[in-house]
Design an enzyme around this catalytic site. Structure first.
Site, mmCIF file in Angstrom:
data_model
loop_
_atom_site.group_PDB
_atom_site.id
_atom_site.type_symbol
_atom_site.label_atom_id
_atom_site.label_comp_id
_atom_site.label_asym_id
_atom_site.label_seq_id
_atom_site.Cartn_x
_atom_site.Cartn_y
_atom_site.Cartn_z
ATOM 1 N N LYS A 77 0.851 -1.215 0.000
ATOM 2 C CA LYS A 77 0.000 0.000 0.000
ATOM 3 C C LYS A 77 0.874 1.248 0.000
ATOM 4 C CE LYS A 77 1.017 1.144 4.408
ATOM 5 N NZ LYS A 77 1.862 2.244 4.753
ATOM 6 N N ASP A 93 -2.179 -1.980 10.369
ATOM 7 C CA ASP A 93 -2.530 -1.839 8.942
ATOM 8 C C ASP A 93 -3.145 -3.107 8.360
ATOM 9 O OD1 ASP A 93 -1.419 0.632 9.035
ATOM 10 O OD2 ASP A 93 0.370 0.131 7.879
#
Ligand code: C5P
Length: 290
Positions: free
Chosen positions: A9, A138
């Site tokens: 990401k 995350d």
């Protein structure tokens, strides 16, 4: 055999809102999956084991025991779901470590999805999300991927409509940065409102260019730690590159490009000697069975 990938990401925004009683930081961040991934190959076995191949110049040494995010995820599922057999897991690592690209979180998310299938656990998306939140801030985002506004310590994920595909060129110096070290060197003056909500407004209303609201409040601290990052950001400014930023807690800087040709040209023209660089694009998926 089960094959699963976990995507990296980038943080299009990262606002620091304050320090919490549990030692974590309250944040708000627009996270975006990209088409750079690690691959896990899972085979039946009586023991739980992990092997891996690392791409030279990308990942440094990684532990293969309980300190590895894949093994942490595997042990959590094994224990909590009362699994009696093991699994032989092999990881092909392409996402650089200490890069701010969420590589460890991507691997843990891939392990949850892959082992859910391999061990026939039948866990729902919600149950997988709960396990993910126990493993790291995350990891819930990395399970689903795409574009999302993440809050809390990062684990509260509010999906957003997908961005139109955008090309992204990544640049990482040989030195990485430790997430916990960057967070621990923050000052109270680093906490402020930030631009995440403005980015989301622009994405939803299409009234303004959302990329004008990119920001990362960890960037200054990271540039103070690594002078080569500071030098590179100065070069991007001098060259008039419109959209660039550090991802997460660094040390990767990403540049947005309008098409594949421009992404490859940025890579050729801008990558400093000995830095890792990679041209890719955004993705609307996170971890995925293959
Ligand atoms: O949760 P995760 O293991 O990804 O976090 C790594 C480290 O980053 C934590 O140990 C903490 O020091 C720091 N962190 C933080 N606030 C967050 C996320 C991470 O302080 N919201």
């Amino acid at each position: 055999m089960t094959v699963v990938i976990g995507r990296a990401k980038i943080n299009l925004t990262l606002d620091l809102l304050g320090k919490r009683d549990d030692g974590y930081h309250e944040l708000m961040s627009v996270m975006q999956s990209i088409d750079l991934f690690d691959r896990l190959i899972i085979r039946p076995s009586s023991e739980l084991s992990l092997g891996m191949s690392l791409r030279s110049g990308v990942s440094k040494w990684l532990p293969q025991d309980e300190r590895n995010d894949v093994m942490r995820a595997a042990h959590l599922l094994h224990k909590q779901c009362g699994v009696s057999c093991g699994a032989e897991i092999f990881m092909e690592k392409f996402i650089p470590t200490q890069a701010g690209l969420g590589g460890g979180s991507a691997d843990a998310a891939a392990a949850l999805i892959g082992l859910n299938k391999h061990w026939k656990l039948g866990l729902s998306d919600e149950e997988l999300r709960d396990f993910a939140a126990q493993l790291g801030s995350d990891i819930p985002f990395n399970l689903r991927g795409g574009t999302a506004l993440c809050r809390g310590r990062g684990e509260i994920v509010q999906p957003l409509p997908p961005l139109p595909p955008v090309y992204v060129t990544l640049f990482k110096p040989p030195r990485g940065l430790s997430t916990s070290r960057i967070f621990s060197t923050l000052n109270i003056s680093d906490f402020e409102e930030g631009t995440s909500l403005k980015f989301v407004d622009a994405l939803l209303s299409e009234d303004a260019c959302m990329f004008d609201f990119m920001s990362n409040q960890l960037q200054e601290t990271a540039c103070n730690e690594l002078p080569e990052l500071f030098e590179f950001t100065r070069r991007l400014r001098d060259e008039g590159v419109p959209w660039w930023q550090m991802s997460g807690s660094g040390s990767t800087i990403f540049v947005l490009a309008k098409d594949k040709e421009q992404a490859l040209r940025y890579r050729k023209d801008l990558a400093p000697l000995y830095w890792w660089s990679f041209a890719t694009k955004t993705s609307d998926k996170g971890a995925e069975l293959r």
